[in-house]
Write an enzyme that holds these catalytic residues in place. Structure first.
Site, PDB file in Angstrom:
ATOM      1  N   CYS A   1       6.591  -0.252   6.694  1.00 38.94           N
ATOM      2  CA  CYS A   1       6.318   0.858   5.630  1.00 38.94           C
ATOM      3  C   CYS A   1       7.207   1.690   4.872  1.00 38.94           C
ATOM      4  O   CYS A   1       7.905   1.482   4.806  1.00 38.94           O
ATOM      5  CB  CYS A   1       6.383   2.213   6.867  1.00 38.94           C
ATOM      6  SG  CYS A   1       5.106   3.874   5.706  1.00 38.94           S
ATOM      7  N   LEU A   2       7.298   2.053   3.483  1.00 38.42           N
ATOM      8  CA  LEU A   2       8.190   2.145   2.081  1.00 38.42           C
ATOM      9  C   LEU A   2       9.239   3.666   2.756  1.00 38.42           C
ATOM     10  O   LEU A   2       9.861   3.612   2.421  1.00 38.42           O
ATOM     11  CB  LEU A   2       7.271   2.129   1.445  1.00 38.42           C
ATOM     12  CG  LEU A   2       7.190   1.061   0.647  1.00 38.42           C
ATOM     13  CD1 LEU A   2       6.316   1.605  -0.585  1.00 38.42           C
ATOM     14  CD2 LEU A   2       7.554   0.023   0.454  1.00 38.42           C
TER      15      LEU A   2
ATOM     16  N   GLN B   1       3.548  10.248   0.732  1.00 40.24           N
ATOM     17  CA  GLN B   1       5.177   9.707   0.066  1.00 40.24           C
ATOM     18  C   GLN B   1       5.020   9.383  -1.073  1.00 40.24           C
ATOM     19  O   GLN B   1       6.292   9.254  -1.413  1.00 40.24           O
ATOM     20  CB  GLN B   1       4.431   7.624   0.588  1.00 40.24           C
ATOM     21  CG  GLN B   1       4.189   6.901   2.060  1.00 40.24           C
ATOM     22  CD  GLN B   1       3.347   5.472   2.502  1.00 40.24           C
ATOM     23  OE1 GLN B   1       2.732   5.146   1.691  1.00 40.24           O
ATOM     24  NE2 GLN B   1       4.842   5.194   2.863  1.00 40.24           N
TER      25      GLN B   1
ATOM     26  N   GLY C   1       0.856  -1.535  -0.150  1.00 44.51           N
ATOM     27  CA  GLY C   1      -0.167   0.001   0.106  1.00 44.51           C
ATOM     28  C   GLY C   1       0.988   1.364  -0.264  1.00 44.51           C
ATOM     29  O   GLY C   1       2.262   1.018   0.745  1.00 44.51           O
TER      30      GLY C   1
ATOM     31  N   HIS D   1      -1.229   8.132   7.211  1.00 40.45           N
ATOM     32  CA  HIS D   1      -0.990   9.150   6.619  1.00 40.45           C
ATOM     33  C   HIS D   1      -1.038   9.504   6.131  1.00 40.45           C
ATOM     34  O   HIS D   1      -0.153  10.491   5.637  1.00 40.45           O
ATOM     35  CB  HIS D   1      -0.123   7.569   5.048  1.00 40.45           C
ATOM     36  CG  HIS D   1       1.347   6.917   5.496  1.00 40.45           C
ATOM     37  ND1 HIS D   1       2.089   7.297   6.071  1.00 40.45           N
ATOM     38  CD2 HIS D   1       1.733   5.304   5.811  1.00 40.45           C
ATOM     39  CE1 HIS D   1       3.552   6.593   6.350  1.00 40.45           C
ATOM     40  NE2 HIS D   1       2.224   5.352   5.802  1.00 40.45           N
TER      41      HIS D   1
ATOM     42  N   HIS E   1      -3.494   2.006   8.705  1.00 34.53           N
ATOM     43  CA  HIS E   1      -2.008   1.968   8.198  1.00 34.53           C
ATOM     44  C   HIS E   1      -1.928   3.056   7.029  1.00 34.53           C
ATOM     45  O   HIS E   1      -0.953   4.879   7.426  1.00 34.53           O
ATOM     46  CB  HIS E   1      -1.240   1.577   7.870  1.00 34.53           C
ATOM     47  CG  HIS E   1       0.481   1.809   7.304  1.00 34.53           C
ATOM     48  ND1 HIS E   1       1.758   1.022   8.328  1.00 34.53           N
ATOM     49  CD2 HIS E   1       1.516   2.318   6.472  1.00 34.53           C
ATOM     50  CE1 HIS E   1       2.715   0.946   7.573  1.00 34.53           C
ATOM     51  NE2 HIS E   1       1.971   2.292   6.934  1.00 34.53           N
ATOM     52  N   GLU E   2      -2.547   3.470   5.601  1.00 32.60           N
ATOM     53  CA  GLU E   2      -2.767   4.281   5.046  1.00 32.60           C
ATOM     54  C   GLU E   2      -3.166   5.499   5.423  1.00 32.60           C
ATOM     55  O   GLU E   2      -3.081   6.522   4.922  1.00 32.60           O
ATOM     56  CB  GLU E   2      -2.861   3.695   3.338  1.00 32.60           C
ATOM     57  CG  GLU E   2      -2.341   2.485   2.912  1.00 32.60           C
ATOM     58  CD  GLU E   2      -1.090   2.151   2.970  1.00 32.60           C
ATOM     59  OE1 GLU E   2      -0.255   3.730   2.678  1.00 32.60           O
ATOM     60  OE2 GLU E   2      -0.354   1.224   3.016  1.00 32.60           O
TER      61      GLU E   2
HETATM   62 CO    CO Z   1       3.524   3.592   5.251  1.00 34.47          CO
END
Ligand code: CO
Length: 174
Positions: free
Chosen positions: A97-98, A56, A51, A143, A139-140
């Site tokens: 997380c990226l 991000q 995701g 963000h 999670h997303e």
């Molecule tokens: Co993340």
């Protein structure tokens, strides 16, 4: 209106965009909304994520993309996502997380959620997710509110992540 796809790229902690509350889209959506979503999916896939949220990718806008399929051939682009139901039951699973490379930790999330939003055509859509999918949505969407999973770690998780976060701050080019 068009968004600048070429300016998009993966943002890494401590990039301030990750701490910024993202703005909602208004209808009609940008003309190149699909290309923007596709670019986010490309960034996500390039880094083997499941995701990715707008900030991000350098976009302070309320859009998330995800693909939970094993073959990574079920991409979704969800605009203005909103959690409209969250189960009382919670689960604790490991997340990464990226934007926080190599950091992992356990986060408590609602086991099931229902999420509404728009697809790239501006049509209303709804998702129901549990387990990994529910955690991904939380999670997303976090963000989009400037919240990262490391903010939700327990005391032990925060202690474990401390040195890694410091290393990321030291290597941040700005
Ligand atoms: Co993340």
């Amino acid at each position: 209106m068009n968004l600048d796809v070429n300016a998009m790229g993966l943002r890494i902690y401590p990039d301030p965009i990750l701490k910024t509350k993202a703005e909602a889209f208004s209808l009609p959506l940008p003309e190149n909304m699909e290309a923007v979503g596709q670019k986010m999916l490309d960034i996500m896939n390039e880094h083997q994520g499941i995701g990715l949220a707008g900030p991000q990718a350098g976009l302070s806008l309320r859009v998330i993309v995800f693909d939970l399929s094993e073959d990574r051939n079920e991409p979704h682009i969800l605009i203005n996502p909103e959690i409209v139901y969250a189960s009382k039951d919670k689960v604790k699973e490991e997340e990464g997380c990226l934007s926080f490379p190599e950091i992992h930790g356990y986060v408590i999330r609602h086991e099931k959620v229902k999420v509404t939003g728009y697809n790239v055509k501006g049509e209303a859509v709804e998702y129901e997710g549990e387990g990994l999918m529910a955690a991904m949505f939380q999670h997303e969407i976090d963000h989009l509110d400037g919240i990262a999973f490391v903010d939700r770690l327990g005391t032990t998780g925060k202690m474990k992540a401390k040195n890694m976060l410091e290393a990321l701050r030291e290597s941040y080019a700005g």
